[in-house]
Enzyme design. Structure first.
Site, PDB file in Angstrom:
ATOM      1  N   CYS A  87       1.043   3.683   6.378  1.00 28.08           N
ATOM      2  CA  CYS A  87       0.748   2.341   5.855  1.00 28.08           C
ATOM      3  C   CYS A  87       1.532   1.237   6.559  1.00 28.08           C
ATOM      4  CB  CYS A  87       1.060   2.276   4.358  1.00 28.08           C
ATOM      5  SG  CYS A  87       0.047   3.344   3.333  1.00 28.08           S
ATOM      6  N   LYS A 113      -6.049  -2.216  14.981  1.00 26.87           N
ATOM      7  CA  LYS A 113      -6.765  -1.482  13.940  1.00 26.87           C
ATOM      8  C   LYS A 113      -8.016  -0.800  14.493  1.00 26.87           C
ATOM      9  CE  LYS A 113      -3.894  -2.389  10.643  1.00 26.87           C
ATOM     10  NZ  LYS A 113      -3.066  -1.309  10.041  1.00 26.87           N
ATOM     11  N   TYR A 129      -4.347  -8.038  16.036  1.00 28.47           N
ATOM     12  CA  TYR A 129      -4.478  -7.204  14.836  1.00 28.47           C
ATOM     13  C   TYR A 129      -5.738  -6.346  14.900  1.00 28.47           C
ATOM     14  CZ  TYR A 129      -4.557  -6.017   9.851  1.00 28.47           C
ATOM     15  OH  TYR A 129      -4.572  -5.347   8.653  1.00 28.47           O
ATOM     16  N   LEU A 160       0.820  -1.208   0.000  1.00 34.72           N
ATOM     17  CA  LEU A 160       0.000   0.000   0.000  1.00 34.72           C
ATOM     18  C   LEU A 160       0.854   1.259   0.000  1.00 34.72           C
ATOM     19  CD1 LEU A 160      -2.694  -0.955   2.705  1.00 34.72           C
ATOM     20  CD2 LEU A 160      -2.772  -1.359   0.241  1.00 34.72           C
ATOM     21  N   ASP A 174      10.632   3.360   5.957  1.00 36.96           N
ATOM     22  CA  ASP A 174      10.509   1.914   6.099  1.00 36.96           C
ATOM     23  C   ASP A 174      11.749   1.388   6.800  1.00 36.96           C
ATOM     24  OD1 ASP A 174       9.463  -0.735   5.771  1.00 36.96           O
ATOM     25  OD2 ASP A 174       8.500  -0.062   3.917  1.00 36.96           O
ATOM     26  N   SER A 205      -8.381  -1.340   9.131  1.00 35.65           N
ATOM     27  CA  SER A 205      -8.727  -2.579   8.435  1.00 35.65           C
ATOM     28  C   SER A 205     -10.174  -2.892   8.774  1.00 35.65           C
ATOM     29  CB  SER A 205      -7.834  -3.735   8.912  1.00 35.65           C
ATOM     30  OG  SER A 205      -8.361  -4.987   8.503  1.00 35.65           O
ATOM     31  N   THR A 217      -1.385  -7.626  -1.411  1.00 32.99           N
ATOM     32  CA  THR A 217      -0.145  -7.058  -0.899  1.00 32.99           C
ATOM     33  C   THR A 217       0.866  -8.192  -0.676  1.00 32.99           C
ATOM     34  OG1 THR A 217      -0.783  -7.301   1.431  1.00 32.99           O
ATOM     35  CG2 THR A 217      -1.454  -5.271   0.310  1.00 32.99           C
ATOM     36  N   ASP A 255      12.162   3.334  11.930  1.00 28.61           N
ATOM     37  CA  ASP A 255      11.223   2.473  12.640  1.00 28.61           C
ATOM     38  C   ASP A 255      10.129   3.375  13.190  1.00 28.61           C
ATOM     39  OD1 ASP A 255       9.844   0.993  14.572  1.00 28.61           O
ATOM     40  OD2 ASP A 255      11.623  -0.083  15.233  1.00 28.61           O
ATOM     41  N   VAL A 256       8.884   3.136  12.792  1.00 30.92           N
ATOM     42  CA  VAL A 256       7.800   4.045  13.184  1.00 30.92           C
ATOM     43  C   VAL A 256       7.583   4.096  14.689  1.00 30.92           C
ATOM     44  CG1 VAL A 256       6.594   3.878  10.980  1.00 30.92           C
ATOM     45  CG2 VAL A 256       6.037   2.254  12.821  1.00 30.92           C
TER      46      VAL A 256
END
Length: 252
Positions: free
Chosen positions: A83, A162, A158, A17, A36, A145, A193, A56-57
């Protein structure tokens, strides 16, 4: 909001994405900084107009440095698209025992806290820019998501992460309204993806058959198209948009 001659940050920008969104923003005239992990950047194809930035986010210092890089590009930082994320699955109680707490924390740390970290640090920089003629300074698009609404078996971590993104959207939009910064979220369904690259064609066909219409998986380019539409539409704010072909996930 105008995209041309502005700077944009896309996390997870080396693939999936993020890569599609970075390429779409470049076509609209933006200078794109794709954040990234180094290992992912090494595998990424070179794209004219996209600068890959190792970060690293979940690391505030690395994200702050990346935001500074984008902010000093000579174009105002206007756009952020989050993303980056991971999606491991594990049941709360399964054959292998209890859900690993470390894995649960890792998923929430990357998907939710990482998105907030980028949003907050980028917003701080965007707020310092000069507003346009309509008082706008920027737009942040986060990625949730449909698992936020219909998490399946094995998706406790997950879906939690989200669901947090969905819950963050409106208060973030309200917090940042005074600075002319909008915040929206895209909640994709099943998208082609790299996460799906390891499954069989038969399994993917089964997934596609479950989508009411169109009977196929979504593409990263369609995600990018929606992200650009949100950026362009000045009255979209504080909203989560499902992009799922009317799919409602079954328990498994």
């Amino acid at each position: 909001m105008r995209i041309d001659n502005t700077a944009a940050i896309v996390t997870g920008g080396a693939s999936g994405l993020g890569a599609a969104t970075a390429a779409a923003l470049v076509k609209q005239g933006a200078k794109v900084f794709a954040l990234d992990l180094p290992a992912s950047i090494e595998k990424a194809a070179a794209v004219e107009g996209v600068t890959y930035v190792p970060a690293d986010v979940t690391d505030a210092d690395e994200v702050r440095s990346a935001v500074a890089t984008a902010s000093s590009s000579g174009a105002p930082l206007r756009t952020v698209v989050n993303c980056a994320g991971i999606g491991p699955s594990m049941r709360i109680l399964g054959k292998k025992g209890l859900h690993d707490l470390g894995l649960y924390a890792k998923v929430v740390q990357i998907n939710l806290i990482g998105s907030f970290n980028v949003l907050a640090l980028a917003a701080e920089a965007i707020a310092q820019t000069e507003a346009d003629e309509n008082g706008q300074r920027g737009v942040v698009v986060n990625t949730a998501s449909i698992a936020a609404y219909e998490g399946q078996i094995g998706q406790a971590a997950y879906a939690s992460s989200k669901g947090g993104i969905v819950g963050l959207t409106l208060p973030a939009a309200r917090d940042l309204a005074q600075y002319g910064i909008r915040v929206c979220t895209i909640a994709p369904g099943i998208v082609e993806t790299p996460m799906l690259a390891t499954v069989s064609e038969e399994f993917r066909a089964g997934l596609a058959a479950g989508v009411p219409f169109p009977h196929r998986l979504a593409t990263p380019d369609e995600y990018a198209q929606l992200a650009l539409a949100i950026i362009d539409h000045d009255y979209l704010n504080g909203e989560t948009i499902r992009m799922d072909g009317a799919l409602r996930m079954a328990p498994r």
